[in-house]
Design an enzyme around this catalytic site. Structure first.
Site, PDB file in Angstrom:
ATOM      1  N   GLY A 105     -22.934   4.473  -3.087  1.00  0.00           N
ATOM      2  CA  GLY A 105     -21.807   4.952  -3.886  1.00  0.00           C
ATOM      3  C   GLY A 105     -21.611   4.058  -5.092  1.00  0.00           C
ATOM      4  O   GLY A 105     -22.559   3.403  -5.559  1.00  0.00           O
ATOM      5  N   LYS A 146       0.857  -1.187   0.000  1.00  0.00           N
ATOM      6  CA  LYS A 146       0.000   0.000   0.000  1.00  0.00           C
ATOM      7  C   LYS A 146       0.891   1.233   0.000  1.00  0.00           C
ATOM      8  O   LYS A 146       1.951   1.233   0.640  1.00  0.00           O
ATOM      9  CB  LYS A 146      -0.871   0.015   1.274  1.00  0.00           C
ATOM     10  N   GLY A 149     -25.275   2.876   2.007  1.00  0.00           N
ATOM     11  CA  GLY A 149     -24.322   3.453   1.062  1.00  0.00           C
ATOM     12  C   GLY A 149     -24.710   3.177  -0.374  1.00  0.00           C
ATOM     13  O   GLY A 149     -24.877   2.013  -0.779  1.00  0.00           O
TER      14      GLY A 149
HETATM   15  P1  NAD Z   1     -18.044   5.379  -2.520  1.00  0.00           P
HETATM   16  O1  NAD Z   1     -17.272   6.478  -1.851  1.00  0.00           O
HETATM   17  O2  NAD Z   1     -18.372   5.496  -3.959  1.00  0.00           O
HETATM   18  O3  NAD Z   1     -19.417   5.144  -1.750  1.00  0.00           O
HETATM   19  C1  NAD Z   1     -19.578   5.215  -0.368  1.00  0.00           C
HETATM   20  C2  NAD Z   1     -20.962   5.844  -0.157  1.00  0.00           C
HETATM   21  O4  NAD Z   1     -21.284   5.722   1.231  1.00  0.00           O
HETATM   22  C3  NAD Z   1     -21.031   7.317  -0.510  1.00  0.00           C
HETATM   23  O5  NAD Z   1     -22.123   7.535  -1.388  1.00  0.00           O
HETATM   24  C4  NAD Z   1     -21.235   8.017   0.842  1.00  0.00           C
HETATM   25  O6  NAD Z   1     -22.046   9.173   0.748  1.00  0.00           O
HETATM   26  C5  NAD Z   1     -21.936   6.919   1.621  1.00  0.00           C
HETATM   27  N1  NAD Z   1     -21.840   7.015   3.070  1.00  0.00           N
HETATM   28  C6  NAD Z   1     -20.777   7.352   3.836  1.00  0.00           C
HETATM   29  N2  NAD Z   1     -21.082   7.274   5.135  1.00  0.00           N
HETATM   30  C7  NAD Z   1     -22.388   6.872   5.204  1.00  0.00           C
HETATM   31  C8  NAD Z   1     -23.285   6.589   6.262  1.00  0.00           C
HETATM   32  N3  NAD Z   1     -22.912   6.726   7.543  1.00  0.00           N
HETATM   33  N4  NAD Z   1     -24.536   6.186   5.962  1.00  0.00           N
HETATM   34  C9  NAD Z   1     -24.917   6.048   4.676  1.00  0.00           C
HETATM   35  N5  NAD Z   1     -24.111   6.282   3.621  1.00  0.00           N
HETATM   36  C10 NAD Z   1     -22.863   6.699   3.884  1.00  0.00           C
HETATM   37  O7  NAD Z   1     -17.228   4.041  -2.196  1.00  0.00           O
HETATM   38  P2  NAD Z   1     -17.349   2.623  -2.913  1.00  0.00           P
HETATM   39  O8  NAD Z   1     -16.266   2.491  -3.908  1.00  0.00           O
HETATM   40  O9  NAD Z   1     -18.768   2.361  -3.323  1.00  0.00           O
HETATM   41  O10 NAD Z   1     -16.954   1.661  -1.714  1.00  0.00           O
HETATM   42  C11 NAD Z   1     -17.850   1.345  -0.653  1.00  0.00           C
HETATM   43  C12 NAD Z   1     -17.104   0.485   0.356  1.00  0.00           C
HETATM   44  O11 NAD Z   1     -16.661  -0.704  -0.263  1.00  0.00           O
HETATM   45  C13 NAD Z   1     -15.862   1.138   0.950  1.00  0.00           C
HETATM   46  O12 NAD Z   1     -15.727   0.724   2.292  1.00  0.00           O
HETATM   47  C14 NAD Z   1     -14.741   0.567   0.112  1.00  0.00           C
HETATM   48  O13 NAD Z   1     -13.515   0.532   0.829  1.00  0.00           O
HETATM   49  C15 NAD Z   1     -15.248  -0.831  -0.139  1.00  0.00           C
HETATM   50  N6  NAD Z   1     -14.704  -1.450  -1.355  1.00  0.00           N
HETATM   51  C16 NAD Z   1     -14.923  -0.893  -2.589  1.00  0.00           C
HETATM   52  C17 NAD Z   1     -14.420  -1.511  -3.730  1.00  0.00           C
HETATM   53  C18 NAD Z   1     -14.652  -0.954  -5.127  1.00  0.00           C
HETATM   54  O14 NAD Z   1     -14.548  -1.707  -6.104  1.00  0.00           O
HETATM   55  N7  NAD Z   1     -14.999   0.324  -5.270  1.00  0.00           N
HETATM   56  C19 NAD Z   1     -13.689  -2.709  -3.611  1.00  0.00           C
HETATM   57  C20 NAD Z   1     -13.492  -3.260  -2.340  1.00  0.00           C
HETATM   58  C21 NAD Z   1     -14.014  -2.616  -1.222  1.00  0.00           C
END
Ligand code: NAD
Length: 362
Positions: free
Chosen positions: A184, A82, A182
């Site tokens: 996202g 990392k 979430g």
């Molecule tokens: P993202 O930032 O696109 O989405 C996260 C969403 O969560 C955002 O829309 C944010 O507004 C919302 N959020 C934050 N705090 C909140 C709360 N208390 N209540 C409700 N909503 C809340 O991130 P992502 O890429 O969708 O990733 C989501 C999770 O999955 C993260 O923990 C990330 O580490 C993990 N992850 C993502 C991937 C990937 O392919 N993107 C891969 C492995 C793990």
């Protein structure tokens, strides 16, 4: 976490931690290379306004160990690494900084391979790629997989189906109620898949625009973020931030299953046992959310990217989640610990091969 850094390195068997500085661009950070037993130490670049240097270095180390486990358990031939840079990505990130880091990564000769993480984007990866080939996550026009969130979401769905089979005897999600925390990039993709599977989703997000879109496009019921833990649902799907399951939220859950994409969902290690004591079946985060990286890294395997093989790898998260549950039963472990054991056994087996099979001198 006040122990000297070298104690920390020894305890976790770190290979090296490289401190990086580029005075001209303001770059300051660390590249943590935990293990290269299975292959190059791979893991994303995080840019974050850390309170101090030690916090940044320790975060890089913590995340690198997590990557070693994730790749080992996923059956991929990468080690854990990392990179972190100290700064506010909105204010401090620049082309000069990213290119300086790219040159430093290149200088490591392939020992560390970078990718996207908090504070970095696919466009940033393209900038780094101008200086080094050692970048995993890349846009499609650079030969990468582009957006990997659909694969992450599919892997989470497979993990959820495996949990359903264990909890209720069938992987079927039709008619099941899912609380989705979430919306996202991953959460919104998971919403689409759950919709297609016939599940009934109750969703939340801090961002009102994302909530409005989910209501408009999928007709889902939405609730305030703080009440997502109290919903009368079958599944709780954490897809926002980590550390959401703690002494306060676990007793509120009414779901029989927890399966989501969020990393490090437990606020402390003991919360894994606390969840299991309540009879809740959960999918271990680093197994469930590996779909994106399984898909992404397929292009580095023999024969180059093969769509069918990449998606098959993502679907295999169903079987891997079942394997975790089976090992937990057999050895009386939490699911979390069972998943870690699967990773450790692969690492031990393959490092033993290396030790027992040194290069022949002629
Ligand atoms: P993202 O930032 O696109 O989405 C996260 C969403 O969560 C955002 O829309 C944010 O507004 C919302 N959020 C934050 N705090 C909140 C709360 N208390 N209540 C409700 N909503 C809340 O991130 P992502 O890429 O969708 O990733 C989501 C999770 O999955 C993260 O923990 C990330 O580490 C993990 N992850 C993502 C991937 C990937 O392919 N993107 C891969 C492995 C793990």
């Amino acid at each position: 976490m006040d122990a000297p850094l070298f104690d920390h390195m020894r305890r976790h068997r770190f290979k090296k931690v490289v401190l990086v500085n580029d005075t001209a661009s303001g770059l300051r950070g660390a590249i943590a290379i935990h293990s290269t037993v299975l292959g190059p130490a791979t893991g994303g670049l995080r840019i974050w306004p850390y309170a101090d240097e030690r916090a940044a270095i320790l975060d890089a180390m913590r995340l690198a160990v997590g990557m070693t486990y994730k790749y080992a358990a996923a059956g991929l031939d990468f080690g854990g690494g990392k990179a972190v840079l100290i700064g506010d990505p909105r204010r401090d990130k620049s082309e000069a900084m990213l290119r300086a880091l790219g040159r430093m990564i290149d200088g490591l000769g392939g020992e560390y391979v970078t990718g996207e993480d908090v504070g970095t984007t696919l466009a940033d990866m393209e900038t780094i790629y101008a200086e080094t080939d050692h970048v995993l996550t890349l846009p499609e026009h650079c030969g990468g997989a582009g957006d990997i969130s659909p694969a992450t979401a599919l892997g989470v769905l497979e993990a959820m189906r495996a949990c359903a089979k264990r909890a209720w005897g069938s992987p079927e999600l039709a008619g099941r109620r899912v609380a989705l925390q979430g919306l996202g990039v991953v959460g919104s993709q998971l919403l689409r898949l759950l919709d297609e599977a016939g599940a009934k989703v109750i969703a939340c997000d801090l961002d009102p625009e994302k909530v409005a879109r989910a209501e408009r496009e999928h007709g889902v019921e939405t609730v305030a973020p703080e009440s997502i833990y109290d919903q009368d649902v079958d599944v709780f799907a954490p897809c926002a931030l980590g550390a959401v399951l703690d002494d306060e939220t676990i007793p509120r859950l009414r779901a029989g299953i927890v399966a989501g994409a969020a990393n490090n969902v437990f606020a402390a290690a003991r919360h894994a046992a606390a969840l299991q004591e309540r009879g809740i079946v959960y999918a271990v985060d680093f197994i469930a959310n590996a779909g994106g990286t399984i898909y992404d890294s397929d292009r580095l395997r023999k024969g180059g990217f093969q769509t069918a093989r990449a998606w098959a790898g993502v679907h295999r998260i169903f079987a891997r989640t079942e394997q975790v549950h089976t090992l937990a039963d057999a050895e009386g472990l939490t699911y979390q610990r069972a998943a870690e054991r699967i990773a450790e056994r692969r690492l031990e087996a393959l490092s033993a091969v290396r030790l027992l099979d040194p290069p022949q001198s002629t």
